[in-house]
Design a protein around this motif. Sequence first.
Motif, PDB file in Angstrom:
ATOM      1  N   ARG A   1     -15.547   5.553  12.658  1.00 15.46           N
ATOM      2  CA  ARG A   1     -15.216   5.262  10.777  1.00 15.46           C
ATOM      3  C   ARG A   1     -15.478   6.314   9.878  1.00 15.46           C
ATOM      4  N   GLY A   2     -14.375   6.810   8.544  1.00 15.46           N
ATOM      5  CA  GLY A   2     -14.756   7.347   7.571  1.00 15.46           C
ATOM      6  C   GLY A   2     -14.485   9.327   8.197  1.00 15.46           C
ATOM      7  N   MET A   3     -14.427   8.762   9.776  1.00 13.28           N
ATOM      8  CA  MET A   3     -13.674  10.396   9.545  1.00 13.28           C
ATOM      9  C   MET A   3     -12.553  11.056   9.520  1.00 13.28           C
ATOM     10  N   VAL A   4     -12.045  10.079   9.625  1.00 18.36           N
ATOM     11  CA  VAL A   4     -10.061  10.200   9.917  1.00 18.36           C
ATOM     12  C   VAL A   4      -9.151  10.032   8.579  1.00 18.36           C
ATOM     13  N   ARG A   5      -8.480  10.551   7.347  1.00 19.73           N
ATOM     14  CA  ARG A   5      -8.685  10.605   6.208  1.00 19.73           C
ATOM     15  C   ARG A   5      -7.223  10.947   6.042  1.00 19.73           C
ATOM     16  N   PRO A   6      -6.357  10.115   4.978  1.00 21.60           N
ATOM     17  CA  PRO A   6      -5.040  10.648   4.323  1.00 21.60           C
ATOM     18  C   PRO A   6      -4.736  12.657   3.994  1.00 21.60           C
TER      19      PRO A   6
ATOM     20  N   GLY B   1       0.993  -1.190   0.115  1.00 20.32           N
ATOM     21  CA  GLY B   1       0.065  -0.074   0.197  1.00 20.32           C
ATOM     22  C   GLY B   1       0.860   1.372   0.282  1.00 20.32           C
ATOM     23  N   PRO B   2      -0.180   2.864   0.061  1.00 19.20           N
ATOM     24  CA  PRO B   2      -0.932   2.172   0.171  1.00 19.20           C
ATOM     25  C   PRO B   2      -2.184   2.437  -0.880  1.00 19.20           C
ATOM     26  N   ASN B   3      -3.226   1.970  -0.575  1.00 16.25           N
ATOM     27  CA  ASN B   3      -4.533   1.456  -1.435  1.00 16.25           C
ATOM     28  C   ASN B   3      -5.488   2.222  -0.532  1.00 16.25           C
ATOM     29  N   PRO B   4      -7.100   1.678  -1.435  1.00 16.60           N
ATOM     30  CA  PRO B   4      -8.233   2.268  -1.134  1.00 16.60           C
ATOM     31  C   PRO B   4      -8.585   1.408  -0.452  1.00 16.60           C
ATOM     32  N   ARG B   5      -7.399  -0.261   0.277  1.00 14.00           N
ATOM     33  CA  ARG B   5      -8.008  -0.762   1.841  1.00 14.00           C
ATOM     34  C   ARG B   5      -6.893  -0.217   2.671  1.00 14.00           C
ATOM     35  N   SER B   6      -6.271   0.425   2.896  1.00 17.18           N
ATOM     36  CA  SER B   6      -6.040   0.663   3.747  1.00 17.18           C
ATOM     37  C   SER B   6      -6.001   1.234   4.539  1.00 17.18           C
ATOM     38  N   ILE B   7      -6.806   2.043   4.355  1.00 13.12           N
ATOM     39  CA  ILE B   7      -7.492   2.864   5.784  1.00 13.12           C
ATOM     40  C   ILE B   7      -8.690   2.191   6.904  1.00 13.12           C
ATOM     41  N   HIS B   8      -8.949   1.071   5.552  1.00 15.12           N
ATOM     42  CA  HIS B   8      -9.880   0.549   6.512  1.00 15.12           C
ATOM     43  C   HIS B   8      -9.093  -0.431   7.437  1.00 15.12           C
TER      44      HIS B   8
END
Length: 510
Positions: A298-303, A201-208
């Motif tokens: 979930r969904g609040m904190v993002r890079p 990663g990072p990829n779209p799944r990493s934050i999840h």
Amino acid sequence: MTGANHLVAIGNGRAIERASIPELAIRELQETILDGVEQGRRVIALFGAGTEDADAVHLYLALADDRDGRVYLGSALLREDRFDSLTPRCPQVHLFEREIAEQFGIRPTGHPWLKPVRYHASYRPGKDAWGRSSTDLPLVGMTDFYRVEGNEVHEVAVGPVHAGIIEPGHFRFQCHGENVFHLEISLGYQHRGVERALIGGPNPRSIHYAETLAGDTSVGHGTAYCQVVEALCKCAKTPRAQTLRGIALELERLANHVGDLGALANDVGFLPTASYCGRLRGDFLNMTALLCGNRLGRGMVRPGGVGFDVEQPLSDEMLKRVDAAERDCRSAIELLWDSSSVMARFEETGRVSTELAEELGLVGPAARACGLGRDARQDHPSGIFRFTHIPVSTWNAGDVFARAYVRWLEVRRSIAFVSEQLRALPAGPIRSQTKPLSPDQLAVSLVEGWRGEICHVGLTNAQGRFERYKVVDPSFHNWSGLAMALRNQQISDFPLCNKSFNLSYCGHDL
């Protein structure tokens, strides 16, 4: 010059070129650890990483110095399949060494407690610290447990399946009558391979993956992950984004601390506080849902910042709810301290001394309840905590009461923080643009989650992708504290002691 001076220092949420990290001989690295711990530093990460040479493993060390707010880094290249264990001289590394043995097949000889951590196959095919074949791995929890021999000594095994809807873990007690001589804790039932899933990663799944490392710490782990990404791509967050992250983090702390106080009240049959706190926990979770549509955050904190903004009407509504919750918390929780029956169960139960807490490297409320003023928001501040101060809440008894009372002090201070920040939200955008990660770098991120210090370390390869990602949940440090809290206690006090720590199984098992 002492060994500790051979390391390179960086700040929390910062990155460094991997080539700049000193490479020492393994014995020199170990002496560096001993020197650092003697000077008051803490081992926050010690882990292996693969190399192009299949017969070699790179060890990386991260030592935190809470006095100067720096993280000291060093490394060693291991070409042998064994090294002398440091655990007999430094108990802080006992679980890190077991993890290295399991993941990379390198045996720390002389380790007094060398057992699997998560019961999975070695990352290096054909390399196993116990000499097992890939088809000869034990089932989770199948191991040789420590036994106390003697007349009238008996063994009590609990779990992994427990009464109630909780995660799986196995507890093995050695008892004389009702008195516990020794508790051994065996985990690994929740192992999902999150660290390995983050590689590439990072990829779209990493934050999840980060948000679900420990579901009740979605904001804490999500923030730690985002700080690693932002350090590696040199992304600066806006003041508004940093403030909203801080609010979400403290709401997560509030929901869990209030829930724990209610659960502790329930464990001793004090229903008024138990009932009220169950509802109040829901109130704080609902405030988080107002922020981002998800009660767990979930969904609040993002890079680069946050995924949701707070407009004035929402801010006003949250302030009303926070003020109401503060009044209700005070009414419900202060009943505990005025009840002699509650105090009779809380005080002098499950005590951990300050010296033992320091020796084991405990973090979070468990450490602060022993008088150790460790708090990443003060010692290694990042985000909004670089500009505002939340007093560190400590007690010095080290018992169930102390762990409960520290939570109450933190509830009051987190409520004050959330109210203050909602009333003075800075203007501006909520998210900055992120860029590709810098190649061949290492970044360290520390976040004070509600259980304690969360540590994420990300290493990139020449293409700017994660080559290794290391996560240290606060539970990784603190399960040993729970085991020691049961020494010479009544076995009937285990549920109360366990809840006073309230550690994460999946956060440990990853």
